[in-house]
Design a protein around this motif. Structure first.
Motif, PDB file in Angstrom:
ATOM      1  N   THR A  29      11.617  34.943   1.060  1.00  0.00           N
ATOM      2  CA  THR A  29      11.378  35.136  -0.357  1.00  0.00           C
ATOM      3  C   THR A  29      10.573  33.944  -0.849  1.00  0.00           C
ATOM      4  OG1 THR A  29      13.468  34.067  -0.888  1.00  0.00           O
ATOM      5  CG2 THR A  29      13.474  36.462  -0.752  1.00  0.00           C
ATOM      6  N   PRO A  30       9.729  34.121  -1.852  1.00  0.00           N
ATOM      7  CA  PRO A  30       8.945  32.995  -2.342  1.00  0.00           C
ATOM      8  C   PRO A  30       9.851  31.832  -2.730  1.00  0.00           C
ATOM      9  CG  PRO A  30       8.174  35.035  -3.309  1.00  0.00           C
ATOM     10  CD  PRO A  30       9.427  35.357  -2.546  1.00  0.00           C
ATOM     11  N   GLY A  31       9.479  30.648  -2.306  1.00  0.00           N
ATOM     12  CA  GLY A  31      10.253  29.457  -2.621  1.00  0.00           C
ATOM     13  C   GLY A  31      11.371  29.169  -1.639  1.00  0.00           C
ATOM     14  N   SER A  32      11.540  29.998  -0.610  1.00  0.00           N
ATOM     15  CA  SER A  32      12.634  29.792   0.335  1.00  0.00           C
ATOM     16  C   SER A  32      12.234  28.914   1.510  1.00  0.00           C
ATOM     17  CB  SER A  32      13.127  31.134   0.857  1.00  0.00           C
ATOM     18  OG  SER A  32      12.158  31.701   1.712  1.00  0.00           O
ATOM     19  N   GLY A  33      10.987  28.466   1.549  1.00  0.00           N
ATOM     20  CA  GLY A  33      10.523  27.673   2.670  1.00  0.00           C
ATOM     21  C   GLY A  33       9.725  28.483   3.661  1.00  0.00           C
ATOM     22  N   GLY A  34       9.537  29.758   3.419  1.00  0.00           N
ATOM     23  CA  GLY A  34       8.746  30.596   4.297  1.00  0.00           C
ATOM     24  C   GLY A  34       7.268  30.469   3.991  1.00  0.00           C
ATOM     25  N   PRO A  35       6.448  31.218   4.706  1.00  0.00           N
ATOM     26  CA  PRO A  35       5.005  31.136   4.486  1.00  0.00           C
ATOM     27  C   PRO A  35       4.622  31.729   3.134  1.00  0.00           C
ATOM     28  CG  PRO A  35       5.504  32.924   5.968  1.00  0.00           C
ATOM     29  CD  PRO A  35       6.798  32.200   5.723  1.00  0.00           C
ATOM     30  N   PRO A  36       3.464  31.338   2.610  1.00  0.00           N
ATOM     31  CA  PRO A  36       3.017  31.957   1.356  1.00  0.00           C
ATOM     32  C   PRO A  36       2.692  33.426   1.578  1.00  0.00           C
ATOM     33  CG  PRO A  36       1.356  30.455   2.210  1.00  0.00           C
ATOM     34  CD  PRO A  36       2.556  30.326   3.094  1.00  0.00           C
ATOM     35  N   LEU A  37       2.695  34.175   0.512  1.00  0.00           N
ATOM     36  CA  LEU A  37       2.468  35.615   0.618  1.00  0.00           C
ATOM     37  C   LEU A  37       0.997  35.993   0.550  1.00  0.00           C
ATOM     38  CD1 LEU A  37       5.418  36.773  -1.647  1.00  0.00           C
ATOM     39  CD2 LEU A  37       5.354  36.570   0.843  1.00  0.00           C
ATOM     40  N   ALA A  38       0.116  35.014   0.316  1.00  0.00           N
ATOM     41  CA  ALA A  38      -1.314  35.285   0.214  1.00  0.00           C
ATOM     42  C   ALA A  38      -2.090  34.297   1.085  1.00  0.00           C
ATOM     43  CB  ALA A  38      -1.753  35.157  -1.242  1.00  0.00           C
ATOM     44  N   PRO A  39      -3.330  34.639   1.428  1.00  0.00           N
ATOM     45  CA  PRO A  39      -4.146  33.685   2.185  1.00  0.00           C
ATOM     46  C   PRO A  39      -4.542  32.502   1.305  1.00  0.00           C
ATOM     47  CG  PRO A  39      -5.402  35.669   1.702  1.00  0.00           C
ATOM     48  CD  PRO A  39      -4.008  35.920   1.234  1.00  0.00           C
ATOM     49  N   PRO A  40      -5.022  31.415   1.922  1.00  0.00           N
ATOM     50  CA  PRO A  40      -5.433  30.254   1.140  1.00  0.00           C
ATOM     51  C   PRO A  40      -6.747  30.515   0.415  1.00  0.00           C
ATOM     52  CG  PRO A  40      -5.992  29.918   3.421  1.00  0.00           C
ATOM     53  CD  PRO A  40      -5.206  31.205   3.350  1.00  0.00           C
ATOM     54  N   PRO A  41      -7.159  29.598  -0.471  1.00  0.00           N
ATOM     55  CA  PRO A  41      -8.464  29.764  -1.127  1.00  0.00           C
ATOM     56  C   PRO A  41      -9.591  29.826  -0.101  1.00  0.00           C
ATOM     57  CG  PRO A  41      -7.187  28.013  -2.176  1.00  0.00           C
ATOM     58  CD  PRO A  41      -6.436  28.427  -0.956  1.00  0.00           C
ATOM     59  N   SER A  42     -10.656  30.522  -0.432  1.00  0.00           N
ATOM     60  CA  SER A  42     -11.760  30.674   0.514  1.00  0.00           C
ATOM     61  C   SER A  42     -12.657  29.441   0.540  1.00  0.00           C
ATOM     62  CB  SER A  42     -12.580  31.915   0.170  1.00  0.00           C
ATOM     63  OG  SER A  42     -13.056  31.812  -1.158  1.00  0.00           O
ATOM     64  N   LYS A  43     -12.675  28.666  -0.531  1.00  0.00           N
ATOM     65  CA  LYS A  43     -13.529  27.476  -0.596  1.00  0.00           C
ATOM     66  C   LYS A  43     -12.794  26.266  -0.021  1.00  0.00           C
ATOM     67  CE  LYS A  43     -16.222  24.696  -3.823  1.00  0.00           C
ATOM     68  NZ  LYS A  43     -15.609  23.389  -3.714  1.00  0.00           N
ATOM     69  N   VAL A  44     -13.450  25.568   0.903  1.00  0.00           N
ATOM     70  CA  VAL A  44     -12.885  24.353   1.487  1.00  0.00           C
ATOM     71  C   VAL A  44     -13.189  23.196   0.539  1.00  0.00           C
ATOM     72  CG1 VAL A  44     -13.031  22.745   3.418  1.00  0.00           C
ATOM     73  CG2 VAL A  44     -13.127  25.202   3.834  1.00  0.00           C
ATOM     74  N   PRO A  45     -12.179  22.431   0.132  1.00  0.00           N
ATOM     75  CA  PRO A  45     -12.424  21.320  -0.785  1.00  0.00           C
ATOM     76  C   PRO A  45     -13.152  20.158  -0.105  1.00  0.00           C
ATOM     77  CG  PRO A  45     -10.136  21.344  -0.117  1.00  0.00           C
ATOM     78  CD  PRO A  45     -10.778  22.563   0.467  1.00  0.00           C
ATOM     79  N   ASN A  46     -13.727  19.279  -0.930  1.00  0.00           N
ATOM     80  CA  ASN A  46     -14.356  18.078  -0.392  1.00  0.00           C
ATOM     81  C   ASN A  46     -13.284  17.138   0.118  1.00  0.00           C
ATOM     82  OD1 ASN A  46     -16.952  18.916  -1.077  1.00  0.00           O
ATOM     83  ND2 ASN A  46     -16.749  18.098  -3.145  1.00  0.00           N
TER      84      ASN A  46
END
Length: 113
Positions: A29-46
């Protein structure tokens, strides 16, 4: 009484499991320490020149974090545990999240989003 159906050369019967089946992992469940439910942002930060220690990276717990390792690897990471010497969480491998952990000494820099 003699059992005509007993075969001493037959393989043993399978183990008896509880009537509800094999034990299962609890659902994430969100916040339980498991993986996020969505992929990460597509833009790589500097890349930012942050000093890596448990205090500086602690604010990134349960946030999308881009990590650059000293060996040249870089990837999206979702930290769920930050210790004094190590960090663990979920690493994005392009399709899904996999559990991953590393030593803080191996991290060159990071950026939380």
């Amino acid at each position: 009484m003699f059992n005509f159906f007993f075969n001493p050369f037959a393989p043993p019967p399978p183990p008896q499991y509880p009537p509800f089946g094999l034990p299962r992992m609890p659902p994430f469940t969100p916040g339980s320490g498991g993986p996020p439910l969505a992929p990460p942002p597509s833009k790589v930060p500097n890349q930012a020149p942050y000093k890596v220690d448990p205090g500086s990276i602690r604010r990134c717990r349960r946030k999308y974090t881009y990590i650059w390792l000293k060996n040249g690897d870089s990837f999206w990471f979702y930290p769920t545990y930050i210790g004094k010497k190590s960090i663990s969480g979920y690493r994005w491998v392009g399709v899904w999240w996999v559990y991953y952990g590393t030593d803080l000494k191996k991290i060159e820099s990071f950026v939380c989003v």
